[in-house]
Write an enzyme that holds these catalytic residues in place. Structure first.
Site, PDB file in Angstrom:
ATOM      1  N   ASP A  99       0.847  -1.188   0.000  1.00  0.00           N
ATOM      2  CA  ASP A  99       0.000   0.000   0.000  1.00  0.00           C
ATOM      3  C   ASP A  99       0.885   1.241   0.000  1.00  0.00           C
ATOM      4  O   ASP A  99       1.343   1.708   1.046  1.00  0.00           O
ATOM      5  CB  ASP A  99      -0.934  -0.002   1.208  1.00  0.00           C
ATOM      6  N   LYS A 173      -6.925   3.569  -2.991  1.00  0.00           N
ATOM      7  CA  LYS A 173      -7.281   3.500  -1.556  1.00  0.00           C
ATOM      8  C   LYS A 173      -7.465   4.902  -1.009  1.00  0.00           C
ATOM      9  O   LYS A 173      -6.706   5.819  -1.344  1.00  0.00           O
ATOM     10  CB  LYS A 173      -6.181   2.738  -0.819  1.00  0.00           C
ATOM     11  N   LYS A 207     -10.415   0.623  -2.253  1.00  0.00           N
ATOM     12  CA  LYS A 207     -10.388   0.255  -0.839  1.00  0.00           C
ATOM     13  C   LYS A 207     -10.772   1.471  -0.004  1.00  0.00           C
ATOM     14  O   LYS A 207     -10.184   2.548  -0.151  1.00  0.00           O
ATOM     15  CB  LYS A 207      -9.006  -0.247  -0.426  1.00  0.00           C
TER      16      LYS A 207
END
Length: 247
Positions: A99, A173, A207
């Site tokens: 990430d 995300k 996400k």
């Protein structure tokens, strides 16, 4: 709905941030990993220096829980070579998901070529090693127009350079959960931000991280099209309760 397979159980505090010793903080991480194994969550999201330990725990019991870690966290303004070095070490230690915090400050200041290169190189590294890659855009630092633009930038880089079969492995995300907002404004995923991300990231998955505090809110995010949810209270949410932690 059993939402456990949507939940990325998350603990990203350093010892100093948690007000603990290093040994105490390591014990917290061990407990989070064990809980993820016991509850069959999708993934445990932890700091890079904890990945090798988590990998050993999960492998020892043959669990299907995967391991995610954060890269250039939480500011995202490190050099590309440093981002890639950190990601390479995480891969060696056993991480399944990388990430990356995108350099959203560079994006805001108009350095789009720099940001595009980050996305290309980081995504390429992850996909070459068969990893899931997520790009954290930090929605609390952006206005709605910037959320649209940055989501589309990531999508366009991926669509231009990678195979269609890889699209599902590159997420956009929402948040780090560590961004400092003023006036009590949310620093994580909001319905408004997620709608913009889903609309402008497709066909890449999204996400929602931070701000999802109840089972009902998690279901709402899933209904909006989110494929993963990051939370430090995964068990409470899965059990139909309310998150006690901020993230």
């Amino acid at each position: 709905m059993d939402i456990r397979q949507y939940l990325d159980s998350t603990y990203l505090k350093t010892a100093s941030q948690a007000g603990l010793t290093k040994a105490e903080n390591r014990e917290v991480v061990i407990n989070f990993v064990q809980e993820a194994i016991d509850e069959r969550f999708k993934l445990i999201m932890i700091r890079p220096d904890m990945v090798a330990m988590a990998k050993e725990m999960i492998s020892n019991v043959h669990s299907k829980v995967t391991i995610g870690t954060v890269i250039d966290f939480p500011e995202g303004n490190g050099l590309l070579e440093d981002k890639l070095k950190e990601a390479n070490q995480a891969i060696k230690d056993g991480a399944d998901d990388l990430d990356f915090v995108i350099d959203y400050q560079a994006f805001i200041s108009g350095q789009t070529d720099l940001v595009k290169k980050q996305v290309f190189e980081g995504t390429r590294l992850g996909l070459e090693h068969h990893k899931i890659v997520k790009w954290i855009i930090e929605v609390a630092a952006l206005n709605e127009h910037q959320i649209v633009q940055l989501s589309a930038l990531i999508k366009n880089v991926v669509l231009a350079h990678f195979k269609e079969s890889h699209y599902e492995s590159v997420f956009v995300k929402s948040s780090t959960g560590f961004y400092k907002t003023e006036g009590g404004l949310p620093n994580g995923a909001t319905v408004a931000a997620i709608k913009l991300m889903v609309e402008n990231s497709f066909p890449l998955p999204v996400k929602a991280a931070g701000g999802v505090r109840t089972y009902e809110e998690a279901v709402e995010m899933i209904q909006l099209g989110v494929k993963r949810i990051g939370t430090s209270s995964a068990k409470a949410i899965a059990d139909g309760g309310t998150a006690k932690n901020e993230y």
